[in-house]
Write a protein that holds these residues in place. Structure first.
Motif, short mmCIF file in Angstrom:
data_model
loop_
_atom_site.label_atom_id
_atom_site.label_comp_id
_atom_site.label_asym_id
_atom_site.label_seq_id
_atom_site.Cartn_x
_atom_site.Cartn_y
_atom_site.Cartn_z
N GLY A 376 8.51 -3.08 3.06
CA GLY A 376 7.84 -2.63 1.84
C GLY A 376 6.33 -2.80 1.93
N ALA A 377 5.87 -3.93 2.49
CA ALA A 377 4.42 -4.14 2.63
C ALA A 377 3.80 -3.08 3.53
N GLU A 378 4.49 -2.75 4.61
CA GLU A 378 3.96 -1.71 5.50
C GLU A 378 3.95 -0.35 4.80
N MET A 379 4.98 -0.07 4.00
CA MET A 379 5.03 1.21 3.28
C MET A 379 3.88 1.33 2.29
N VAL A 380 3.67 0.30 1.46
CA VAL A 380 2.60 0.41 0.44
C VAL A 380 1.23 0.41 1.09
N ARG A 381 1.10 -0.23 2.27
CA ARG A 381 -0.18 -0.17 2.98
C ARG A 381 -0.46 1.27 3.43
N LYS A 382 0.56 1.96 3.95
CA LYS A 382 0.38 3.35 4.36
C LYS A 382 0.17 4.27 3.17
N MET A 383 0.68 3.89 1.99
CA MET A 383 0.47 4.70 0.79
C MET A 383 -0.93 4.56 0.21
N GLY A 384 -1.72 3.65 0.77
CA GLY A 384 -3.10 3.50 0.32
C GLY A 384 -3.29 2.49 -0.80
N GLU A 385 -2.29 1.63 -1.02
CA GLU A 385 -2.45 0.61 -2.06
C GLU A 385 -3.46 -0.45 -1.60
N GLU A 386 -4.08 -1.11 -2.55
CA GLU A 386 -5.10 -2.09 -2.23
C GLU A 386 -4.47 -3.34 -1.61
N PRO A 387 -5.26 -4.14 -0.86
CA PRO A 387 -4.70 -5.30 -0.13
C PRO A 387 -4.00 -6.30 -1.03
N ARG A 388 -4.44 -6.47 -2.29
CA ARG A 388 -3.78 -7.45 -3.17
C ARG A 388 -2.34 -7.03 -3.47
N VAL A 389 -2.12 -5.73 -3.65
CA VAL A 389 -0.75 -5.24 -3.88
C VAL A 389 0.10 -5.42 -2.63
N VAL A 390 -0.48 -5.13 -1.46
CA VAL A 390 0.25 -5.30 -0.19
C VAL A 390 0.65 -6.76 -0.01
N ASN A 391 -0.25 -7.68 -0.29
CA ASN A 391 0.06 -9.11 -0.14
C ASN A 391 1.15 -9.54 -1.12
N ALA A 392 1.11 -9.04 -2.35
CA ALA A 392 2.13 -9.42 -3.33
C ALA A 392 3.51 -8.93 -2.90
N VAL A 393 3.58 -7.72 -2.33
CA VAL A 393 4.87 -7.19 -1.85
C VAL A 393 5.37 -8.01 -0.67
N ALA A 394 4.48 -8.33 0.26
CA ALA A 394 4.88 -9.08 1.45
C ALA A 394 5.25 -10.53 1.14
N ALA A 395 4.67 -11.09 0.06
CA ALA A 395 4.84 -12.53 -0.22
C ALA A 395 5.88 -12.82 -1.28
N HIS A 396 6.61 -11.81 -1.78
CA HIS A 396 7.48 -12.10 -2.93
C HIS A 396 8.71 -12.91 -2.54
N HIS A 397 9.00 -13.07 -1.22
CA HIS A 397 10.03 -13.99 -0.76
C HIS A 397 9.44 -15.09 0.11
N ASN A 398 8.12 -15.33 -0.02
CA ASN A 398 7.41 -16.38 0.73
C ASN A 398 7.43 -16.15 2.23
N ASP A 399 7.57 -14.88 2.65
CA ASP A 399 7.46 -14.59 4.08
C ASP A 399 6.03 -14.76 4.58
N VAL A 400 5.07 -14.47 3.70
CA VAL A 400 3.66 -14.73 4.00
C VAL A 400 3.09 -15.51 2.81
N GLU A 401 1.92 -16.05 2.99
CA GLU A 401 1.31 -16.85 1.93
C GLU A 401 0.74 -15.95 0.84
N ALA A 402 1.00 -16.30 -0.41
CA ALA A 402 0.45 -15.54 -1.54
C ALA A 402 -1.04 -15.83 -1.67
N GLN A 403 -1.84 -14.77 -1.76
CA GLN A 403 -3.29 -14.90 -1.79
C GLN A 403 -3.87 -14.74 -3.19
#
Length: 510
Positions: A376-403
């Motif tokens: 999902g993080a890769e998809m929203v990044r390709k859709m042109g979403e801003e980095p804060r949205v990409v981080n929230a998608v990638a971090a919603h299961h604590n796979d990456v650190e929430a920024q």
């Protein structure tokens, strides 16, 4: 002959006489013109002399006026200079007086400085005497006494600072816990959604068992055409008046189900008709996917979303997770995140947008071995979403650190939506058993004292014995436990393993 001579002489004489008269007349006119010119010349000379005299008079008058003006200006300037000179003289007198006063004060200050130096010497002598006496009485040198005082002040300051920090920490914990409870309770009370979601049906009812033969067709051509066009497996067994559609892709399963129901209703079942119906249903399902994506965006008031993102959201309409419809879950998480963000003062629009897209990876058409958060993080990044949205998608299961705080809000809203009673169909027994299996696998390894499964089984925290397991072996132990979990259990996504090794030293003052 005479007459001929007269004819010749008379004209000649007339011509000569005419020319003479014209010459005399011309001379007379020339003389008159010369006299007139002489008179004009004399008049011009007289006028020039008169003009010259007049100009000289005017020049003399102007010169006299300028001279008088200059004399007036000179008189005024002399007056101003006299005034300035008088002022300067007065200032010089004042400066002379001040100079005399300053000299007098300098002498007084010099006398005072001499007296101060004498007093300072006396004080230094007294200070030295007192210091010697204090050192003799206390038995400490000056450096030792200074060090002792500094240490005392430092210890006192540290004690006060630690007490204040403990007080602030306790107050912050009490306030934060109370505020968090208020925010979550308020948010849950404001949310009114269905507690259960419809599960996609994979069984198609038949009017009679005779329809199974028509679905199979001659030499199985009908069922082969339907399976090839839809990409599903159609299972026809002994179940009365029913066939089962099996497929991991819910969109293709929906197309096959709808197509088969229309074919059964129509009664005309042959390869050409099957192809026609499947194509028509495919177009309708794709349109429904887009409409469902637009509908949820309209309901949430989210704009500026591309067509690719709308279709990706619409595909979630046909996805379920533990019986919970993923699109309904995403919409609910977006509403929860918006409410929580408004309560804590965060960016509502950002939290709502990230929450809606947090599970978009579940509808991705990919065979990647990544989990849905990474996809999902890769998809929203390709859709042109801003980095804060990409981080929230990638971090919603604590796979990456929430920024950002909005990413934390998405995690909270996701947990609330999944944990509400009736939201998911997973039984409590299966859930508890899965957590117990995780903890049991970790406890079997030597050196492990306790193991705790948290985050709904997405994280396993392990406490190890510091005397049995040194620091350099903790990493290898974590890898071994992760490998054992991969071999023994089946689970969605990833499980984070956190190793905790603590050295605790206890002593007593008697």
């Amino acid at each position: 002959m005479l007459q001929t001579i007269l004819y010749i002489v008379l004209p000649v004489a007339g011509i000569v006489l005419g020319w003479t008269i014209r010459w005399i007349y011309a001379r007379f006119q020339l003389s008159a013109a010369e006299q007139k010119a002489e008179r004009v010349k004399q008049d011009a000379i007289k006028e020039a002399e008169a003009f010259k005299k007049e100009a000289q008079l005017q020049a003399k008058e102007q010169l006299i006026q300028d001279r008088n003006q200059q004399e007036r200006e000179n008189r005024e300037r002399r007056k101003e200079l006299q005034t300035y000179e008088n002022r300067v003289n007065k200032k010089e007198e004042l400066l002379d007086q001040r100079s005399l006063e300053m000299d007098k004060k300098d002498k007084e200050y010099a006398n005072l400085a001499t007296q101060m130096e004498r007093r300072e010497q006396e004080l230094n002598q007294k200070e030295e005497t007192l210091r010697t006496e204090l050192e003799r009485i206390s038995g400490l040198t000056q450096a030792e006494a200074k060090t002792l005082i500094i240490q005392s002040l430092e210890n006192e300051a540290r004690h006060d600072a630690q007490a204040m920090l403990n007080k602030i920490d306790q107050e912050a914990q009490l306030t934060a816990e109370k505020k968090a409870q208020e925010v979550l309770v308020t948010t849950i009370q404001r949310l009114a959604t269905e507690t259960t979601s419809e599960i996609a049906v994979t069984t198609v009812s038949l009017p009679s068992d005779e329809m199974k033969g028509r679905i199979i067709g001659r030499e199985g051509r009908n069922i082969r055409a339907l399976e090839t066009l839809t990409g599903v497996d159609i299972i026809i067994d002994d179940t009365p008046e029913a066939v089962v559609i099996s497929c991991f892709d819910p969109v293709r399963k929906e197309i096959a189900k709808e197509s088969l129901e229309r074919l059964i209703t129509d009664g005309r079942i042959h390869p050409a008709r099957i192809e026609e119906v499947v194509q028509k249903v495919t177009r309708e399902v794709q349109q429904k996917i887009y409409e469902e994506g637009e509908k949820v965006l309209f309901d949430l008031g989210i704009h500026n979303m591309g067509q690719e993102a709308i279709r990706a959201l619409g595909r979630l309409y046909f996805r379920t997770s533990y019986g919970q419809n993923v699109l309904t879950h995403s919409k609910e998480v977006a509403e929860l995140a918006s409410m929580i963000a408004s309560e804590v003062g965060a960016n509502r629009d950002l939290a709502k947008r990230a929450a809606l897209l947090h599970d978009i990876g579940k509808g991705a058409e990919t065979d990647s071995d990544q989990n849905h958060a990474e996809v999902g993080a890769e998809m929203v990044r390709k859709m042109g979403e801003e980095p804060r949205v990409v981080n929230a998608v990638a971090a919603h299961h604590n796979d990456v650190e929430a920024q950002t705080v909005e990413a934390i809000i998405v995690q909270i809203a996701d947990a609330i939506s999944a944990a509400r009673p009736g939201a998911r169909r997973e039984t409590v027994d299966n859930y508890v058993k899965r957590l117990e299996n995780l903890e049991d696998i970790a406890k079997k390894f030597p050196g492990v004292e306790q193991a705790y499964a948290i985050q709904a089984g997405r994280e396993l925290r392990i406490l190890v014995n510091n005397e049995k397991i040194p620091d350099d072996q903790v990493k290898e132990l974590a890898k071994s436990i992760a490998k054992q979990i991969e071999n023994d259990l089946r689970y969605p996504g990833r499980i984070k393993i956190t190793m905790i090794r603590e050295t605790r030293i206890v002593d007593y003052a008697r």
